[in-house]
Motif scaffolding. Structure first.
Motif, PDB file in Angstrom:
ATOM      1  N   VAL A 134       9.478   8.329 -18.698  1.00 15.27           N
ATOM      2  CA  VAL A 134       8.300   7.540 -18.331  1.00 15.27           C
ATOM      3  C   VAL A 134       8.343   7.348 -16.822  1.00 15.27           C
ATOM      4  N   THR A 135       7.246   7.668 -16.149  1.00 20.53           N
ATOM      5  CA  THR A 135       7.183   7.534 -14.707  1.00 20.53           C
ATOM      6  C   THR A 135       5.952   6.746 -14.284  1.00 20.53           C
ATOM      7  N   ALA A 136       5.994   6.251 -13.076  1.00 20.22           N
ATOM      8  CA  ALA A 136       4.845   5.595 -12.438  1.00 20.22           C
ATOM      9  C   ALA A 136       4.937   5.913 -10.951  1.00 20.22           C
ATOM     10  N   THR A 137       3.788   5.970 -10.302  1.00 19.90           N
ATOM     11  CA  THR A 137       3.755   6.304  -8.875  1.00 19.90           C
ATOM     12  C   THR A 137       2.822   5.356  -8.145  1.00 19.90           C
ATOM     13  N   ALA A 138       3.209   5.006  -6.923  1.00 20.65           N
ATOM     14  CA  ALA A 138       2.351   4.234  -6.021  1.00 20.65           C
ATOM     15  C   ALA A 138       2.118   5.082  -4.777  1.00 20.65           C
ATOM     16  N   LYS A 139       0.863   5.416  -4.511  1.00 20.18           N
ATOM     17  CA  LYS A 139       0.517   6.120  -3.272  1.00 20.18           C
ATOM     18  C   LYS A 139       0.381   5.054  -2.197  1.00 20.18           C
ATOM     19  N   MET A 140       1.244   5.106  -1.218  1.00 21.32           N
ATOM     20  CA  MET A 140       1.275   4.091  -0.175  1.00 21.32           C
ATOM     21  C   MET A 140       0.204   4.373   0.872  1.00 21.32           C
ATOM     22  N   MET A 141      -0.555   3.330   1.223  1.00 25.61           N
ATOM     23  CA  MET A 141      -1.641   3.418   2.191  1.00 25.61           C
ATOM     24  C   MET A 141      -1.376   2.439   3.335  1.00 25.61           C
ATOM     25  N   ASP A 142      -1.754   2.823   4.558  1.00 28.01           N
ATOM     26  CA  ASP A 142      -1.681   1.866   5.656  1.00 28.01           C
ATOM     27  C   ASP A 142      -2.961   1.030   5.667  1.00 28.01           C
ATOM     28  N   LYS A 143      -3.071   0.096   6.589  1.00 25.81           N
ATOM     29  CA  LYS A 143      -4.219  -0.813   6.618  1.00 25.81           C
ATOM     30  C   LYS A 143      -5.541  -0.107   6.899  1.00 25.81           C
ATOM     31  N   ASP A 144      -5.478   1.113   7.446  1.00 21.68           N
ATOM     32  CA  ASP A 144      -6.690   1.888   7.716  1.00 21.68           C
ATOM     33  C   ASP A 144      -7.078   2.768   6.533  1.00 21.68           C
ATOM     34  N   GLY A 145      -6.302   2.700   5.439  1.00 25.27           N
ATOM     35  CA  GLY A 145      -6.613   3.492   4.258  1.00 25.27           C
ATOM     36  C   GLY A 145      -6.023   4.896   4.273  1.00 25.27           C
ATOM     37  N   LYS A 146      -5.180   5.197   5.248  1.00 23.71           N
ATOM     38  CA  LYS A 146      -4.542   6.508   5.347  1.00 23.71           C
ATOM     39  C   LYS A 146      -3.305   6.536   4.438  1.00 23.71           C
ATOM     40  N   GLU A 147      -3.180   7.610   3.640  1.00 22.44           N
ATOM     41  CA  GLU A 147      -2.004   7.750   2.787  1.00 22.44           C
ATOM     42  C   GLU A 147      -0.791   8.044   3.659  1.00 22.44           C
ATOM     43  N   VAL A 148       0.277   7.243   3.477  1.00 20.59           N
ATOM     44  CA  VAL A 148       1.478   7.372   4.302  1.00 20.59           C
ATOM     45  C   VAL A 148       2.733   7.666   3.487  1.00 20.59           C
ATOM     46  N   GLY A 149       2.596   7.857   2.185  1.00 15.14           N
ATOM     47  CA  GLY A 149       3.769   8.193   1.381  1.00 15.14           C
ATOM     48  C   GLY A 149       3.602   7.825  -0.070  1.00 15.14           C
ATOM     49  N   THR A 150       4.709   7.938  -0.800  1.00  9.52           N
ATOM     50  CA  THR A 150       4.717   7.601  -2.225  1.00  9.52           C
ATOM     51  C   THR A 150       6.000   6.871  -2.595  1.00  9.52           C
ATOM     52  N   VAL A 151       5.879   6.088  -3.648  1.00  9.45           N
ATOM     53  CA  VAL A 151       7.043   5.493  -4.305  1.00  9.45           C
ATOM     54  C   VAL A 151       6.916   5.884  -5.766  1.00  9.45           C
ATOM     55  N   THR A 152       7.955   6.520  -6.295  1.00  9.38           N
ATOM     56  CA  THR A 152       7.959   6.961  -7.682  1.00  9.38           C
ATOM     57  C   THR A 152       9.025   6.188  -8.439  1.00  9.38           C
ATOM     58  N   PHE A 153       8.674   5.758  -9.633  1.00 14.85           N
ATOM     59  CA  PHE A 153       9.602   5.046 -10.510  1.00 14.85           C
ATOM     60  C   PHE A 153       9.807   5.877 -11.769  1.00 14.85           C
ATOM     61  N   LYS A 154      11.052   5.972 -12.222  1.00 13.34           N
ATOM     62  CA  LYS A 154      11.366   6.723 -13.441  1.00 13.34           C
ATOM     63  C   LYS A 154      12.300   5.896 -14.305  1.00 13.34           C
TER      64      LYS A 154
END
Length: 176
Positions: free
Chosen positions: A28-48
């Motif tokens: 089972v996994t979950a992911t968070a697409k990390m965004m800066d305050k301007d709405g630009k994607e700056v990375g991911t955090v994945t949980f397993k």
């Protein structure tokens, strides 16, 4: 006795973050697409979920000021950069106090500080049993209002209530 939920942190500079052997069809996994305050994607955090029952977190975020930063799960699955990510609410407490150094702590969403290299890149792995990924279980991330991962401007001091004095919110990602 203080139960330490966050077992390990490793800062990895140049290793692949998802080993081929780590993915299983039943994981089972979950992911968070990390965004800066301007709405630009700056990375991911994945949980397993792991066979041991711990959650394995893998973070890779760019464009971060060098140094240590607080890193938490917040109680609401909203990330509005226009309000400084206050839409994510407070820390996901699990009815605990903030910080591994506090009696009655840590929060379910308290994660170890992460460190950005001089180039502004965070690569980190950690393990926790403070929450679950599904809709059920202890402190589920996917409850009715969701959850968010938040990267803070300052390091968490692991003590100050209720936030660890971690400062402004630099990046945010809704856990999906």
């Amino acid at each position: 006795m203080l139960a330490l939920r966050v077992a390990t942190v490793a800062i990895i500079a140049a290793l692949p973050m998802t080993p081929a052997h780590a993915q299983d069809a039943t994981t089972v996994t979950a992911t968070a697409k990390m965004m800066d305050k301007d709405g630009k994607e700056v990375g991911t955090v994945t949980f397993k979920e792991t066979p041991s029952g711990k959650i394995w977190g893998i973070a890779e975020i760019t464009g971060v000021p060098a140094g240590p930063h607080g890193f938490h799960i917040h109680e609401t699955g909203k990330c509005d950069g226009a309000d400084g990510f206050k839409s994510a609410g407070g820390h996901y407490t699990g009815e605990m106090k903030h910080g591994v150094m506090a009696e009655g702590g840590p929060h379910a969403g308290d994660l170890p500080n992460v460190h950005a290299a001089a180039e502004g890149v965070v690569k980190a792995e950690f393990f926790t049993d403070g929450f679950t990924l599904g809709e059920g279980g202890k402190n589920p991330l996917k409850d009715a209002d969701g959850s968010a991962v938040v990267l803070h401007a300052q390091p968490d001091d692991y003590t100050t209530q209720p936030t660890g004095d971690a400062g402004d919110r630099l990046a945010c990602g809704v856990v999906e």
